[in-house]
Scaffold this active site. Structure first.
Site, PDB file in Angstrom:
ATOM      1  CB  ALA A 175      -4.744   7.354  -0.904  1.00 15.09           C
ATOM      2  CD  GLU A 188       0.709   6.670   4.362  1.00 11.36           C
ATOM      3  OE1 GLU A 188      -0.202   6.657   3.500  1.00 11.36           O
ATOM      4  OE2 GLU A 188       1.310   7.705   4.689  1.00 11.36           O
ATOM      5  N   GLY A 207      -0.930   4.534   1.007  1.00 14.42           N
ATOM      6  CA  GLY A 207      -1.911   4.487   2.087  1.00 14.42           C
ATOM      7  C   GLY A 207      -2.173   3.071   2.584  1.00 14.42           C
ATOM      8  CD  GLU A 263       2.886   7.456  -0.391  1.00 14.25           C
ATOM      9  OE1 GLU A 263       4.001   6.884  -0.474  1.00 14.25           O
ATOM     10  OE2 GLU A 263       2.012   7.120   0.422  1.00 14.25           O
TER      11      GLU A 263
HETATM   12  N1  CO8 Z   1      -5.598   4.455  -6.850  1.00 15.47           N
HETATM   13  C1  CO8 Z   1      -6.526   4.306  -7.811  1.00 15.47           C
HETATM   14  N2  CO8 Z   1      -6.553   3.234  -8.632  1.00 15.47           N
HETATM   15  C2  CO8 Z   1      -5.602   2.308  -8.489  1.00 15.47           C
HETATM   16  C3  CO8 Z   1      -4.605   2.417  -7.508  1.00 15.47           C
HETATM   17  C4  CO8 Z   1      -4.632   3.542  -6.648  1.00 15.47           C
HETATM   18  N3  CO8 Z   1      -3.757   3.716  -5.664  1.00 15.47           N
HETATM   19  N4  CO8 Z   1      -3.780   1.338  -7.628  1.00 15.47           N
HETATM   20  C5  CO8 Z   1      -4.276   0.587  -8.630  1.00 15.47           C
HETATM   21  N5  CO8 Z   1      -5.378   1.177  -9.164  1.00 15.47           N
HETATM   22  C6  CO8 Z   1      -6.205   0.684 -10.273  1.00 15.47           C
HETATM   23  C7  CO8 Z   1      -5.514   0.855 -11.611  1.00 15.47           C
HETATM   24  O1  CO8 Z   1      -5.681   2.165 -12.088  1.00 15.47           O
HETATM   25  C8  CO8 Z   1      -6.227  -0.187 -12.433  1.00 15.47           C
HETATM   26  O2  CO8 Z   1      -7.469   0.306 -12.810  1.00 15.47           O
HETATM   27  P1  CO8 Z   1      -7.999   0.063 -14.333  1.00 15.47           P
HETATM   28  O3  CO8 Z   1      -8.144  -1.432 -14.432  1.00 15.47           O
HETATM   29  O4  CO8 Z   1      -9.301   0.791 -14.364  1.00 15.47           O
HETATM   30  O5  CO8 Z   1      -6.929   0.598 -15.223  1.00 15.47           O
HETATM   31  C9  CO8 Z   1      -6.490  -1.313 -11.443  1.00 15.47           C
HETATM   32  O6  CO8 Z   1      -6.375  -0.725 -10.147  1.00 15.47           O
HETATM   33  C10 CO8 Z   1      -5.472  -2.430 -11.537  1.00 15.47           C
HETATM   34  O7  CO8 Z   1      -4.185  -1.846 -11.419  1.00 15.47           O
HETATM   35  P2  CO8 Z   1      -3.014  -2.123 -12.497  1.00 15.47           P
HETATM   36  O8  CO8 Z   1      -3.585  -2.420 -13.842  1.00 15.47           O
HETATM   37  O9  CO8 Z   1      -2.060  -0.982 -12.403  1.00 15.47           O
HETATM   38  O10 CO8 Z   1      -2.403  -3.460 -11.879  1.00 15.47           O
HETATM   39  P3  CO8 Z   1      -0.921  -3.989 -12.065  1.00 15.47           P
HETATM   40  O11 CO8 Z   1      -0.939  -5.373 -11.510  1.00 15.47           O
HETATM   41  O12 CO8 Z   1      -0.415  -3.773 -13.429  1.00 15.47           O
HETATM   42  O13 CO8 Z   1      -0.038  -3.025 -11.108  1.00 15.47           O
HETATM   43  C11 CO8 Z   1       0.460  -1.840  -9.065  1.00 15.47           C
HETATM   44  C12 CO8 Z   1      -0.200  -3.086  -9.720  1.00 15.47           C
HETATM   45  C13 CO8 Z   1       1.974  -1.909  -9.229  1.00 15.47           C
HETATM   46  C14 CO8 Z   1       0.096  -1.898  -7.583  1.00 15.47           C
HETATM   47  C15 CO8 Z   1      -0.081  -0.544  -9.723  1.00 15.47           C
HETATM   48  O14 CO8 Z   1      -1.507  -0.610  -9.747  1.00 15.47           O
HETATM   49  C16 CO8 Z   1       0.289   0.722  -8.995  1.00 15.47           C
HETATM   50  O15 CO8 Z   1       1.410   1.176  -9.123  1.00 15.47           O
HETATM   51  N6  CO8 Z   1      -0.666   1.339  -8.257  1.00 15.47           N
HETATM   52  C17 CO8 Z   1      -0.469   2.597  -7.592  1.00 15.47           C
HETATM   53  C18 CO8 Z   1       0.396   2.457  -6.369  1.00 15.47           C
HETATM   54  C19 CO8 Z   1       0.632   3.811  -5.712  1.00 15.47           C
HETATM   55  O16 CO8 Z   1       1.244   4.671  -6.266  1.00 15.47           O
HETATM   56  N7  CO8 Z   1       0.102   3.983  -4.476  1.00 15.47           N
HETATM   57  C20 CO8 Z   1       0.207   5.220  -3.753  1.00 15.47           C
HETATM   58  C21 CO8 Z   1      -1.031   6.025  -3.940  1.00 15.47           C
HETATM   59  S1  CO8 Z   1      -0.921   7.644  -3.192  1.00 15.47           S
HETATM   60  C22 CO8 Z   1      -1.139   7.335  -1.554  1.00 15.47           C
HETATM   61  O17 CO8 Z   1      -1.405   6.248  -1.131  1.00 15.47           O
HETATM   62  C23 CO8 Z   1      -1.000   8.516  -0.661  1.00 15.47           C
HETATM   63  C24 CO8 Z   1      -1.560   8.242   0.759  1.00 15.47           C
HETATM   64  C25 CO8 Z   1      -1.682   9.499   1.542  1.00 15.47           C
HETATM   65  C26 CO8 Z   1      -2.768  10.364   1.019  1.00 15.47           C
HETATM   66  C27 CO8 Z   1      -2.857  11.646   1.744  1.00 15.47           C
HETATM   67  C28 CO8 Z   1      -2.818  12.781   0.714  1.00 15.47           C
HETATM   68  C29 CO8 Z   1      -3.201  14.066   1.258  1.00 15.47           C
END
Ligand code: CO8
Length: 258
Positions: free
Chosen positions: A64, A112, A109, A132
């Protein structure tokens, strides 16, 4: 007109491609709303046999959208969680088979969403995880519940407590992914599987999904009765007559979806 999801139909197979590659297809409100609307469209299309969900670029979906969730209060989070869970439950119960074609990251997400599909087909470089707890939250789009149903309670706990990312091989080994294919063959193999499903009697495939989904929530005796209901309903269809007659006449069946 969809902004965040590309919708494509060919040969009775609908492919929905999550398309926010700059943020690794992070799932925001607009994307979920589009998904909901496209599911309406697909549900109304009688010609469809299989629905494929995949991602553009190097991710299926990296979760998400964290930027959208960061400022939420408890009430907003409850609403957002219910919204996503509702759409994923809809995906899980979608009348035709659904294939998650995981071309890269399927995190939070994203994982999921994949788990709400009937089957998960992964590319070799796919990565799965529920990270998460590292963000200070639990999974919120039903991941705690679907992961335990796919991989068992203790493995789900391990993955969620640690937030550890796993590769496609491990996902296959624990029963999270159903198949792994080389990355450059993933989409072709997914289409081949979709076509194989599409070649069978559409009503029987839909009834089989109903029997499995309903039975999965019941005790074994109730589940056997559920199967009997769907099995016997097949005998009221033309496709049962055609399927069996074609076998006896040693010819290929022509199914009519009725
Ligand atoms: N949300 C927003 N932006 C994201 C997300 C995300 N989940 N994942 C990646 N991005 C963005 C980064 O911020 C980045 O943006 P920018 O270029 O502007 O800095 C761009 O995508 C590229 O990402 P990275 O530079 O980080 O790429 P890498 O190849 O270095 O890393 C990863 C890839 C390992 C996948 C890394 O991006 C990462 O860890 N992402 C987050 C993963 C995460 O934690 N996901 C869980 C999110 S929370 C969730 O899903 C909860 C669901 C239930 C919600 C219900 C709540 C009530």
């Amino acid at each position: 007109m969809s902004e965040h999801i590309i919708y494509h139909i060919a040969d009775g197979i609908a492919t929905l491609t999550l398309n926010r590659p700059k943020v690794l297809n992070a799932i925001n409100y607009d994307l979920l709303k589009e998904l909901d609307e496209l599911l309406d469209q697909a549900a109304a299309d009688d010609s469809l046999r299989v629905l494929i969900l995949t991602g553009s670029g190097k991710a299926f979906a990296a979760g998400a959208d964290i930027a959208q969730q960061a400022g939420m209060d408890q009430e907003e989070a409850a609403k957002w969680g219910r919204y996503g869970s509702g759409i994923f439950r809809r995906l899980e119960c979608f009348p035709i088979p659904t294939l998650a074609v995981v071309n890269g990251y399927a995190l939070g997400g994203g994982c999921e969403m994949a788990m709400a599909c009937d089957l998960i087909l992964a590319g070799e470089k796919a990565k799965f995880g529920q990270p998460e707890t590292g963000l200070g939250i639990t999974p919120g789009f039903s991941g705690t519940q679907r992961l335990l149903r796919r991989v068992g309670v203790s493995k789900a706990k391990e993955l969620i407590y640690t937030g550890r990312m796993i590769d496609a091989q491990e996902a296959l080994q624990i029963g999270l992914a159903d198949h792994i294919y080389p990355d450059d063959q993933l989409q072709t193999e997914a289409l081949a599987m979709a076509k194989k499903i599409a070649a069978n009697a559409p009503v029987a495939v839909r009834y089989a999904k109903c029997a499995i989904n309903e039975g999965a929530q019941a005790d074994i005796d109730t589940a056997i009765t559920i199967e009997n209901k769907w099995f016997s309903k097949c005998f009221a269809t033309q496709d049962q007559k055609e399927g069996m007659q074609a076998f006896l006449e040693k010819r290929k069946a022509t199914f009519l979806n009725k």
